[in-house]
Design an enzyme around this catalytic site. Structure first.
Site, PDB file in Angstrom:
ATOM      1  N   LYS A  47      51.145  37.173  -3.166  1.00  0.00           N
ATOM      2  CA  LYS A  47      50.663  36.818  -1.962  1.00  0.00           C
ATOM      3  C   LYS A  47      50.779  37.596  -0.891  1.00  0.00           C
ATOM      4  O   LYS A  47      51.742  37.744  -0.575  1.00  0.00           O
ATOM      5  CB  LYS A  47      51.206  35.387  -1.887  1.00  0.00           C
TER       6      LYS A  47
HETATM    7  O1  G3P Z   1      49.935  26.734   0.483  1.00  0.00           O
HETATM    8  C1  G3P Z   1      50.004  26.793   1.868  1.00  0.00           C
HETATM    9  C2  G3P Z   1      50.602  25.793   2.154  1.00  0.00           C
HETATM   10  O2  G3P Z   1      52.098  25.874   1.717  1.00  0.00           O
HETATM   11  C3  G3P Z   1      50.765  25.272   3.691  1.00  0.00           C
HETATM   12  O3  G3P Z   1      50.933  24.052   3.754  1.00  0.00           O
HETATM   13  O4  G3P Z   1      51.346  21.694   4.600  1.00  0.00           O
HETATM   14  O5  G3P Z   1      52.580  23.978   5.451  1.00  0.00           O
HETATM   15  O6  G3P Z   1      50.107  23.547   6.275  1.00  0.00           O
HETATM   16  P1  G3P Z   1      51.282  23.038   5.064  1.00  0.00           P
END
Ligand code: G3P
Length: 218
Positions: free
Chosen positions: A87
């Site tokens: 990633k």
């Molecule tokens: O896959 C990306 C994710 O982990 C981010 O999610 O909820 O932190 O915006 P969030």
């Protein structure tokens, strides 16, 4: 559409895997920190544990932000297990590194994507996956799903093979919308996956069926 789980929590990964619908896992440094996994060795061992549970692609994120560092770190991460996907953040050196990984047969997930322009660059570099962050776009009062839709249109018109991996998913409704707008993959927390099971009419209908059976069968 493929289903990935967006967590570093082994119990949640196991539970989603046992549902029989899991195609892979995505992690990031924040998700690792949330599980209290710190230090290079522990983080690498944790990736290996995840890869033992799940056969599908497991995204492991680099910390480096310079080209040489990303290439070195990503090449090492890719050697930890066959199903590791490196990633890489959507930055200039990240795009260069994705091209390097593509040319050397290493799968990549270009992360922190918030525009179609970024998505085009990731696809041109040959990324396996590109991760638009839907929830975080919604947080800024834009519509994350409009980005998925535009990316899907562009990739179809241009014949790009990069898969659109809808990330930062917050609810089961997000999953439905991502599927409708052309995402190839949705990565979600376990709560959003389990939320898909829920409908009050299912609960009411099942309660009625069981009550009627009991009436006739003691
Ligand atoms: O896959 C990306 C994710 O982990 C981010 O999610 O909820 O932190 O915006 P969030």
């Amino acid at each position: 559409m493929k289903f990935f789980i967006d967590t570093a929590n082994l119990k949640d990964i196991q539970e989603a895997n046992e549902l029989g619908i899991l195609d892979g896992v995505t992690t990031n440094p924040s998700l690792m920190a949330k599980e209290g996994i710190t230090g290079k060795d522990n983080i690498e061992k944790h990736y290996q544990k995840i890869c033992e549970i799940v056969q599908g692609d497991v995204s492991a994120e680099v910390i480096s932000t310079d080209y040489e560092g990303i290439v070195k770190e990503g090449t090492h991460l890719a050697s930890l297990a066959e199903n590791i996907v490196v990633k890489v953040p959507m930055i200039k050196d990240g795009v260069k590194a994705i091209r390097h990984f593509t040319d050397n047969g290493i799968a990549t997930n270009c992360t922190l994507v918030f525009s179609s322009a970024q998505a085009i660059l990731a696809a041109k570099a040959g990324a396996t996956y590109v991760s638009p962050f839907i929830g975080r776009i919604d947080d800024t009062n834009w519509d994350g799903m409009e980005l998925i839709k535009e990316m899907a249109e562009i990739y179809a018109i241009q014949g790009f093979e990069t898969q659109i991996l809808a990330a930062s998913i917050r609810s089961s409704r997000h999953i439905v919308e991502a599927a409708k707008n052309g995402a190839d993959v949705c990565t979600c927390p376990l709560s959003a996956i389990l939320g898909m099971l829920k409908h009050p009419l299912t609960d009411n209908g099942l309660a009625q069926f069981l009550a009627d059976y009991k009436k006739g069968n003691g």
